[in-house]
Write a protein that holds these residues in place. Structure first.
Motif, PDB file in Angstrom:
ATOM      1  N   ALA A  27       0.769  -1.168   0.077  1.00  0.00           N
ATOM      2  CA  ALA A  27       0.126  -0.125   0.173  1.00  0.00           C
ATOM      3  C   ALA A  27       0.846   1.100   0.135  1.00  0.00           C
ATOM      4  O   ALA A  27       0.289   2.209  -0.587  1.00  0.00           O
ATOM      5  CB  ALA A  27      -0.820  -0.073   1.294  1.00  0.00           C
ATOM      6  N   ILE A  28       1.874   1.253   0.705  1.00  0.00           N
ATOM      7  CA  ILE A  28       2.779   2.414   0.675  1.00  0.00           C
ATOM      8  C   ILE A  28       3.482   2.634  -0.516  1.00  0.00           C
ATOM      9  O   ILE A  28       3.446   3.883  -0.945  1.00  0.00           O
ATOM     10  CB  ILE A  28       3.878   2.343   1.857  1.00  0.00           C
ATOM     11  CG1 ILE A  28       3.335   2.157   3.360  1.00  0.00           C
ATOM     12  CG2 ILE A  28       5.049   3.324   1.615  1.00  0.00           C
ATOM     13  CD1 ILE A  28       4.074   1.963   4.433  1.00  0.00           C
ATOM     14  N   TYR A  29       3.956   1.407  -1.144  1.00  0.00           N
ATOM     15  CA  TYR A  29       4.502   1.670  -2.496  1.00  0.00           C
ATOM     16  C   TYR A  29       3.699   2.049  -3.480  1.00  0.00           C
ATOM     17  O   TYR A  29       3.844   2.856  -4.621  1.00  0.00           O
ATOM     18  CB  TYR A  29       5.233   0.332  -2.695  1.00  0.00           C
ATOM     19  CG  TYR A  29       6.277   0.420  -3.989  1.00  0.00           C
ATOM     20  CD1 TYR A  29       7.284   1.271  -3.882  1.00  0.00           C
ATOM     21  CD2 TYR A  29       5.942  -0.502  -5.192  1.00  0.00           C
ATOM     22  CE1 TYR A  29       7.978   1.350  -5.359  1.00  0.00           C
ATOM     23  CE2 TYR A  29       6.505  -0.055  -6.342  1.00  0.00           C
ATOM     24  CZ  TYR A  29       7.836   0.696  -6.453  1.00  0.00           C
ATOM     25  OH  TYR A  29       8.447   1.066  -7.375  1.00  0.00           O
ATOM     26  N   ALA A  30       2.397   1.625  -3.426  1.00  0.00           N
ATOM     27  CA  ALA A  30       1.245   1.924  -4.388  1.00  0.00           C
ATOM     28  C   ALA A  30       1.120   3.399  -4.426  1.00  0.00           C
ATOM     29  O   ALA A  30       1.108   3.877  -5.585  1.00  0.00           O
ATOM     30  CB  ALA A  30      -0.016   1.215  -4.157  1.00  0.00           C
ATOM     31  N   HIS A  31       1.058   4.091  -3.397  1.00  0.00           N
ATOM     32  CA  HIS A  31       0.998   5.497  -3.069  1.00  0.00           C
ATOM     33  C   HIS A  31       1.854   6.332  -4.034  1.00  0.00           C
ATOM     34  O   HIS A  31       1.776   7.175  -4.758  1.00  0.00           O
ATOM     35  CB  HIS A  31       0.895   5.818  -1.856  1.00  0.00           C
ATOM     36  CG  HIS A  31       0.591   7.351  -1.647  1.00  0.00           C
ATOM     37  ND1 HIS A  31      -0.461   8.063  -1.897  1.00  0.00           N
ATOM     38  CD2 HIS A  31       1.616   8.589  -1.558  1.00  0.00           C
ATOM     39  CE1 HIS A  31      -0.127   9.358  -1.609  1.00  0.00           C
ATOM     40  NE2 HIS A  31       1.086   9.461  -1.568  1.00  0.00           N
ATOM     41  N   HIS A  32       3.444   5.812  -3.567  1.00  0.00           N
ATOM     42  CA  HIS A  32       4.237   6.258  -4.676  1.00  0.00           C
ATOM     43  C   HIS A  32       4.321   5.852  -6.110  1.00  0.00           C
ATOM     44  O   HIS A  32       4.705   6.945  -6.738  1.00  0.00           O
ATOM     45  CB  HIS A  32       5.779   5.706  -3.966  1.00  0.00           C
ATOM     46  CG  HIS A  32       5.929   6.385  -2.564  1.00  0.00           C
ATOM     47  ND1 HIS A  32       6.597   7.708  -2.254  1.00  0.00           N
ATOM     48  CD2 HIS A  32       5.824   6.076  -1.427  1.00  0.00           C
ATOM     49  CE1 HIS A  32       6.466   7.858  -0.979  1.00  0.00           C
ATOM     50  NE2 HIS A  32       5.930   6.910  -0.434  1.00  0.00           N
ATOM     51  N   VAL A  33       3.862   5.098  -6.350  1.00  0.00           N
ATOM     52  CA  VAL A  33       3.824   4.469  -7.712  1.00  0.00           C
ATOM     53  C   VAL A  33       2.682   5.573  -8.453  1.00  0.00           C
ATOM     54  O   VAL A  33       3.068   6.012  -9.473  1.00  0.00           O
ATOM     55  CB  VAL A  33       3.629   3.100  -7.945  1.00  0.00           C
ATOM     56  CG1 VAL A  33       3.353   2.901  -9.591  1.00  0.00           C
ATOM     57  CG2 VAL A  33       4.821   2.238  -7.510  1.00  0.00           C
ATOM     58  N   ARG A  34       1.650   5.555  -7.718  1.00  0.00           N
ATOM     59  CA  ARG A  34       0.593   6.325  -8.462  1.00  0.00           C
ATOM     60  C   ARG A  34       0.852   7.960  -8.255  1.00  0.00           C
ATOM     61  O   ARG A  34       0.090   8.792  -9.344  1.00  0.00           O
ATOM     62  CB  ARG A  34      -0.826   6.167  -7.580  1.00  0.00           C
ATOM     63  CG  ARG A  34      -1.214   4.602  -8.062  1.00  0.00           C
ATOM     64  CD  ARG A  34      -2.623   4.482  -7.365  1.00  0.00           C
ATOM     65  NE  ARG A  34      -3.148   3.062  -7.175  1.00  0.00           N
ATOM     66  CZ  ARG A  34      -3.225   2.256  -6.461  1.00  0.00           C
ATOM     67  NH1 ARG A  34      -3.158   2.670  -5.086  1.00  0.00           N
ATOM     68  NH2 ARG A  34      -3.706   1.193  -6.631  1.00  0.00           N
ATOM     69  N   LEU A  74       4.573   2.383   9.188  1.00  0.00           N
ATOM     70  CA  LEU A  74       4.792   3.669   8.660  1.00  0.00           C
ATOM     71  C   LEU A  74       5.710   3.825   7.526  1.00  0.00           C
ATOM     72  O   LEU A  74       5.580   4.839   6.742  1.00  0.00           O
ATOM     73  CB  LEU A  74       5.226   4.652   9.655  1.00  0.00           C
ATOM     74  CG  LEU A  74       4.394   4.626  10.967  1.00  0.00           C
ATOM     75  CD1 LEU A  74       4.850   5.611  12.095  1.00  0.00           C
ATOM     76  CD2 LEU A  74       2.860   5.097  10.544  1.00  0.00           C
ATOM     77  N   GLY A  75       6.722   2.854   7.450  1.00  0.00           N
ATOM     78  CA  GLY A  75       7.727   2.997   6.184  1.00  0.00           C
ATOM     79  C   GLY A  75       8.544   1.750   6.163  1.00  0.00           C
ATOM     80  O   GLY A  75       8.515   1.040   7.077  1.00  0.00           O
ATOM     81  N   TYR A  76       9.210   1.882   5.200  1.00  0.00           N
ATOM     82  CA  TYR A  76       9.911   0.415   5.117  1.00  0.00           C
ATOM     83  C   TYR A  76      11.213   0.984   4.070  1.00  0.00           C
ATOM     84  O   TYR A  76      11.256   1.999   3.425  1.00  0.00           O
ATOM     85  CB  TYR A  76       9.528  -0.603   4.440  1.00  0.00           C
ATOM     86  CG  TYR A  76       9.138  -0.582   2.996  1.00  0.00           C
ATOM     87  CD1 TYR A  76       9.804  -0.912   1.754  1.00  0.00           C
ATOM     88  CD2 TYR A  76       7.987   0.189   2.325  1.00  0.00           C
ATOM     89  CE1 TYR A  76       9.612  -0.889   0.431  1.00  0.00           C
ATOM     90  CE2 TYR A  76       7.529   0.573   1.343  1.00  0.00           C
ATOM     91  CZ  TYR A  76       8.338  -0.073   0.182  1.00  0.00           C
ATOM     92  OH  TYR A  76       7.952   0.111  -1.188  1.00  0.00           O
ATOM     93  N   ALA A  77      12.288   0.155   4.128  1.00  0.00           N
ATOM     94  CA  ALA A  77      13.497   0.541   3.516  1.00  0.00           C
ATOM     95  C   ALA A  77      14.514  -0.836   3.180  1.00  0.00           C
ATOM     96  O   ALA A  77      14.052  -1.763   3.905  1.00  0.00           O
ATOM     97  CB  ALA A  77      14.589   1.242   4.496  1.00  0.00           C
ATOM     98  N   TYR A  78      14.989  -0.889   2.202  1.00  0.00           N
ATOM     99  CA  TYR A  78      15.858  -2.096   1.742  1.00  0.00           C
ATOM    100  C   TYR A  78      17.078  -1.781   0.879  1.00  0.00           C
ATOM    101  O   TYR A  78      17.147  -0.642   0.348  1.00  0.00           O
ATOM    102  CB  TYR A  78      14.818  -3.162   0.997  1.00  0.00           C
ATOM    103  CG  TYR A  78      14.362  -2.623  -0.153  1.00  0.00           C
ATOM    104  CD1 TYR A  78      15.333  -2.826  -1.345  1.00  0.00           C
ATOM    105  CD2 TYR A  78      13.127  -2.125  -0.364  1.00  0.00           C
ATOM    106  CE1 TYR A  78      14.737  -2.408  -2.479  1.00  0.00           C
ATOM    107  CE2 TYR A  78      12.827  -1.747  -1.331  1.00  0.00           C
ATOM    108  CZ  TYR A  78      13.223  -1.806  -2.744  1.00  0.00           C
ATOM    109  OH  TYR A  78      12.683  -1.489  -4.022  1.00  0.00           O
TER     110      TYR A  78
END
Length: 187
Positions: A27-34, A74-78
């Motif tokens: 969901a977090i990544y989807a927001h950034h893509v959209r 709230l967030g993620y990193a890799y």
């Protein structure tokens, strides 16, 4: 975690990402893509694809972490391979994504600190940040505060949301950097 966090403060909400986190991460990544320009993807990957990506990173020996508050991611990193060829095997590229309502609280900095430490513990020697959109000043500043230096800008290499986008490259030495030969890696 509701207060503003500053680099150097203690944050206990960072931990390795689990499969149970993948719906929130997607969901977090989807927001950034959209809506954003940090990712140059234009189609939102589903949770199955995001889980596959996480599994591949973990199997490759790379760290993947989340920051949470009261059980809410709230967030993620890799970190992942910078490039696939063997000579690059000691260099990683970082990625950090936050929920849109979690920005400006220092969480990106804390995630980056955790990621740097995890990569140094694994013996990686260089970290590259590939910041999508030269207007993404908060991401550039987070990296610079963590000791990254700008090494260049690739101008107008992406097109998204009706405009051309740059990529800003930043680099940081990890651990011993180039002061000694790295350990051997399977690559």
């Amino acid at each position: 975690m509701s207060a503003t966090l500053t680099p150097g403060s203690t944050l206990t909400g960072i931990r390795p990402a689990s499969e149970a986190d993948m719906t929130a991460i997607t969901a977090i990544y989807a927001h950034h893509v959209r809506h954003g320009s940090a990712s140059f993807e234009t189609r939102v990957p589903d949770v199955v694809e995001m889980t596959r990506r996480r599994t591949a990173l973990l199997e490759g020996g790379f760290p993947y972490v989340v920051v949470e508050d009261d059980g809410v991611v709230l967030g993620y990193a890799y970190a992942g391979a910078y490039r696939p060829r063997a000579a690059y095997s000691n260099t990683v590229e970082d990625s950090i994504y936050l929920r849109s309502d979690a920005t400006g609280r220092g969480l990106g900095s804390h995630l980056l600190t955790a990621l740097i430490g995890a990569c140094e513990a694994r013996g990686f020697r260089q970290m590259i940040a590939v910041v999508g959109d030269s207007a993404n000043i908060p991401s550039i500043r987070v990296h610079e505060r963590q000791g990254f230096r700008r090494i260049g800008t690739l101008e107008a290499v992406g097109y998204k949301h009706g405009r051309w986008l740059d990529i800003v490259l930043l680099q940081r030495r990890l651990g011993e950097g180039t002061s000694s030969a790295p350990r051997a890696r399977d690559a």
